[in-house]
Design an enzyme around this catalytic site. Structure first.
Site, PDB file in Angstrom:
ATOM      1  N   SER A 186       0.799  -1.231   0.000  1.00  0.00           N
ATOM      2  CA  SER A 186       0.000   0.000   0.000  1.00  0.00           C
ATOM      3  C   SER A 186       0.824   1.270   0.000  1.00  0.00           C
ATOM      4  O   SER A 186       0.251   2.366  -0.032  1.00  0.00           O
ATOM      5  CB  SER A 186      -0.952   0.015   1.205  1.00  0.00           C
ATOM      6  OG  SER A 186      -2.013  -0.878   0.997  1.00  0.00           O
ATOM      7  N   LYS A 222      -0.159   3.718  -2.681  1.00  0.00           N
ATOM      8  CA  LYS A 222      -1.179   4.764  -2.589  1.00  0.00           C
ATOM      9  C   LYS A 222      -0.565   6.155  -2.473  1.00  0.00           C
ATOM     10  O   LYS A 222      -1.256   7.160  -2.724  1.00  0.00           O
ATOM     11  CB  LYS A 222      -2.106   4.493  -1.407  1.00  0.00           C
ATOM     12  CG  LYS A 222      -2.938   3.216  -1.553  1.00  0.00           C
ATOM     13  CD  LYS A 222      -3.881   3.044  -0.394  1.00  0.00           C
ATOM     14  CE  LYS A 222      -4.760   1.801  -0.559  1.00  0.00           C
ATOM     15  NZ  LYS A 222      -4.040   0.547  -0.288  1.00  0.00           N
ATOM     16  N   SER A 249      -6.080   3.462   4.298  1.00  0.00           N
ATOM     17  CA  SER A 249      -5.474   2.644   3.244  1.00  0.00           C
ATOM     18  C   SER A 249      -6.530   1.792   2.551  1.00  0.00           C
ATOM     19  O   SER A 249      -6.308   0.623   2.244  1.00  0.00           O
ATOM     20  CB  SER A 249      -4.354   1.752   3.802  1.00  0.00           C
ATOM     21  OG  SER A 249      -3.556   1.240   2.756  1.00  0.00           O
TER      22      SER A 249
END
Length: 576
Positions: free
Chosen positions: A56, A59, A116
């Site tokens: 993640s 992101k 997230s």
């Protein structure tokens, strides 16, 4: 025999468990780096250029591109994004979005950065690029422009995918760009929780933020293939560090490694390092990332995006003719389109002139028709502020301003015909934000007199126009000329464009001229200061009647359209 069979089965299971426990679980590869954020100097690195799964941490790039689009004006925090089936189908961590649902970009950013949320990140990518593949290509191009030479993206959220790889060094570079390129949004990464519209989301990095002094971001990540990842930033004693850890064995192990890394970095970083912010991204062939307005998602009821129509010709679409060659005839389509545009403008001007020069009987009949459709003696309130009459009436025959305002306000709303690509509906948060930030238009102390028409006698001699006195919120007093013998007929030649009042605002297309005129009148009542000196004009078009205000400057038209959008009324400005 049964007893021996059960004993044999028990021995087999025990042997299998012993074999599994003897084989150590495969840990994700470890990598780490820490840099001085002020100068970009690397203070420590281990496997920093090994291509690994970023999880993640991806992101951060999704958010960086979203901030780019906001900065360029292609999208806004209050843009309502329609959730795609692809975004709604993403696995946890999720915000819980449903296909077809409309969510503001602001809330999607909060969910992606703090919780997230994979569905929120995918929705951002789909809103900007249209689909996952195109957005992933843009992410990779942006990474190359930022100097992330070993990074390739395949999606917006970071779930494991073939070829979706990055390095600890590249993620640290990206974190530094987030800090310097978009400082206005950087505080988002230090929030312990935030309201994401559908739910209050908690920060996945709050344990580290609470445990390490000076920590203020940035992003966590975890998948089975990646392990526990973290890109963090902290400031102590005027020193700012950014560090990345790949391949932690657990949240606690990752945080402990990050704390040791930062402690070492603060010990090695000089007290007075030069501050050299990273260079902005350099895209090959210029800024190729801009998205056309037509590709952006529509906001609620079409509000939030101003379209400016200009008929000025700035460049010639054809090359110059060779010497001695005859100039080519324009295409028939161009001639027809030009003629239609001229006819439309001419009919619109004639309509405005006819409305302005209508006799008193006509004005009285229009006012009476509007007044009969609603209960009299109502009070019109806009944004909790009552509009008071100026204390006088346009004429003795006309109703007073309060009665007329109440009559018009009580009429049912007739929405304009929807343009292709728009949907009815409003967003209360967008309306409130826009209304709170728009400046109030107030007349200046010495506002120049506006003469809407130039009058010339049949003999060609200019005739002084009648003096105009604004005693009511909308209508000017109708001066009744004294009877004179053999008065020469007056001929209207053109609408005055004094003060550069060549601009207008179009409110949309209505089913009848009555509905269009009523929409104009209602809006002019509540936006008297903004529309000062403008004329209401209803232009017949194929399929309906366009409601427009004309006789504005460019600044007045832009301000008026923004204020209309704050009331969830779609509009666009028209230029000369």
């Amino acid at each position: 025999m049964g007893h021996y069979a059960r004993l044999l089965s028990f021995v087999f299971v025990a042997a299998l468990l012993a074999l599994v426990s003897a084989s150590p679980l495969r840990a994700a590869p470890y990598a780490a780096i820490v840099i001085d954020a002020r100068s970009g100097e690397v203070l420590y690195a281990e496997n920093a250029d090994t291509r690994l799964h970023p999880a993640s941490l991806t992101k951060m790039m999704t958010l960086y591109i979203a901030f780019e689009e906001i900065q360029r004006g292609n999208i806004s925090l209050d843009t309502m994004v329609t959730i795609s089936k692809h975004a709604a189908a993403q696995p946890p961590s999720r915000l819980g979005l449903r296909a077809g649902q409309k969510v503001s970009l602001r809330n999607l950013i909060r969910a992606a950065a703090i919780k997230s949320a994979n569905d929120a990140a995918a929705a951002i990518g789909d809103a900007i690029a249209g689909n996952e593949a195109d957005f992933a290509r843009r992410m990779t191009r942006t990474a190359k422009a930022l100097g992330m030479s070993n990074t390739t993206f395949k999606n917006a959220h970071g779930l494991t995918a073939s070829g979706h790889l990055s390095t600890a060094r590249d993620m640290t570079i990206l974190g530094r760009h987030l800090f310097y390129d978009f400082p206005q949004y950087y505080n988002l990464f230090s929030r312990r929780s935030a309201d994401a519209g559908l739910a209050t989301v908690n920060n996945t990095n709050r344990r580290f933020l609470d445990a390490y002094e000076g920590a203020d971001g940035i992003k966590t990540g975890f998948t089975n293939a990646a392990g526990f990842n973290l890109t963090a930033s902290a400031e102590r004693g005027g020193k700012r560090l950014i560090a990345t850890v790949f391949g932690g064995k657990s949240t606690a192990d990752r945080n402990a490694r990050m704390m040791k890394l930062l402690d070492m970095g603060f010990g090695k970083a000089p007290r007075n390092a030069p501050v050299n912010p990273p260079a902005p991204p350099s895209y090959q062939g210029g800024d190729e990332m801009l998205v056309a307005d037509a590709d952006l998602p529509e906001t609620a009821d079409g509000a939030g995006k101003t379209v400016r129509v200009s008929m000025n010709v700035t460049t010639s679409p054809r090359p110059l003719a060779r010497p001695g060659a005859a100039a080519p005839e324009p295409p028939a389509e161009t001639v027809v389109a030009t003629a239609e545009a001229v006819d439309a403008m001419q009919s619109g001007i004639e309509g405005a002139l006819a409305a302005a020069l209508a006799p008193e009987d006509s004005l009285e009949s229009q006012a009476a028709e509007l007044a009969q459709a609603a209960a009299p003696a109502a009070t019109l309130a806009v944004d909790d502020v009552e509009l008071a009459s100026a204390g006088t009436t346009a004429t003795d025959a006309l109703p007073d301003a309060d009665t007329l305002a109440a009559a018009v306000a009580a009429l049912p709303d007739v929405p304009p015909q929807a343009r292709p690509g728009t949907e009815p509906g409003t967003d209360a948060e967008t309306d409130a934000l826009a209304a709170a930030t728009l400046p109030e238009a107030t007349p200046t102390e010495a506002e120049p007199e506006i003469i809407p028409f130039q009058v010339v006698s049949a003999a060609g001699v200019a005739v002084s126009p009648r003096p105009q006195t604004r005693n009511a919120p909308i209508f000017d007093d109708v001066a009744t000329p004294e009877a004179t013998a053999a008065a020469e007929p007056e001929v209207i030649l053109s609408v005055s464009t004094s003060g550069e009042r060549h601009w207008g605002v179009n409110l949309g297309r209505y089913g009848s001229s009555y509905e269009a005129e009523r929409a104009l009148l209602r809006l002019q009542l509540v936006e008297t200061a903004t529309l000062n000196g403008s004329l209401r004009k209803v232009m017949p078009r194929s399929g309906g009647f366009d409601a427009t205000f004309v006789g504005l400057t460019q600044d007045q038209a832009d301000l008026a359209c923004r204020r209309f959008q704050a009331r969830a009324i779609q509009c666009f400005t028209m230029g000369p």
